[in-house]
Design a protein around this motif. Sequence first.
Motif, short mmCIF file in Angstrom:
data_model
loop_
_atom_site.label_atom_id
_atom_site.label_comp_id
_atom_site.label_asym_id
_atom_site.label_seq_id
_atom_site.Cartn_x
_atom_site.Cartn_y
_atom_site.Cartn_z
N LYS A 56 65.11 33.70 6.69
CA LYS A 56 64.70 32.31 6.91
C LYS A 56 65.33 31.77 8.19
CE LYS A 56 63.91 31.08 2.10
NZ LYS A 56 64.35 30.26 0.97
N LEU A 57 66.61 32.05 8.38
CA LEU A 57 67.27 31.59 9.60
C LEU A 57 66.68 32.29 10.81
CD1 LEU A 57 69.37 29.91 11.05
CD2 LEU A 57 71.03 31.73 10.61
N ALA A 59 63.60 33.33 11.22
CA ALA A 59 62.32 32.68 11.50
C ALA A 59 62.55 31.31 12.15
CB ALA A 59 61.50 32.54 10.22
N THR A 60 63.54 30.56 11.67
CA THR A 60 63.87 29.25 12.24
C THR A 60 64.32 29.39 13.69
OG1 THR A 60 64.51 28.43 10.06
CG2 THR A 60 65.34 27.22 11.97
N LEU A 61 65.15 30.39 13.96
CA LEU A 61 65.64 30.60 15.32
C LEU A 61 64.51 30.99 16.27
CD1 LEU A 61 69.02 32.42 14.61
CD2 LEU A 61 68.68 30.07 15.43
N GLY A 63 61.42 30.07 15.84
CA GLY A 63 60.69 28.81 16.00
C GLY A 63 61.32 27.92 17.06
N PHE A 64 62.67 27.78 16.99
CA PHE A 64 63.38 27.01 18.01
C PHE A 64 63.21 27.65 19.39
CE2 PHE A 64 66.14 24.80 14.82
CZ PHE A 64 65.89 23.51 15.27
N VAL A 103 71.49 25.13 19.08
CA VAL A 103 70.87 26.30 18.46
C VAL A 103 71.80 27.51 18.60
CG1 VAL A 103 68.93 27.91 18.60
CG2 VAL A 103 68.52 25.45 18.74
N THR A 107 73.63 29.75 15.70
CA THR A 107 73.53 31.22 15.70
C THR A 107 74.90 31.86 15.63
OG1 THR A 107 71.51 31.08 17.00
CG2 THR A 107 72.64 33.21 16.97
#
Length: 168
Positions: A56-57, A59-61, A63-64, A103, A107
Amino acid sequence: NLALWAIGVFGVINSHDVQTATRWIHFSEIVTCFMPATLHHFIGYFPKGRFDGSSKLLATLYGFAFLLALNSLTPNYIQDVTIATGKLPQAKHHYSIILYLLVMLLTVASVHRNLRRKYREAQGFGKRQIQFVMTGIYTSAVVGALITLLEPLFQIKALQAYTPSIIM
């Protein structure tokens, strides 16, 4: 990712006009936007070769990364590029570059957690490998954060030319 970034910076350094320098700066910025996601991706697979991290993280990263890359193409992001005779091209970034820093800090925190867990479980040579990777990541993160903060806050314009070689 780092090689593409270095190629972009090489293009910036060798630019002789503002338009070419600006194009290379945009290229470098787009590549840089994906560094947090690729770092998390790498650490997820390190050292055993199978993904052991938060999908999930990840995919979020990514996306960012796409949002930051789009932001870096806006005319407001790079506010000024100057080339003085005998000097490197210099760019002044918008304060929205701080979002990249946030971001990257997210990370680094997730990578730290992942590596600490793997370190506790590792033995022998694997443990030493993880120590080396942790040292490199922390050093790069601190230097990168300082450069990202100092550039817009103190109106420093020439740091992007040195960042890949400092971090590598």
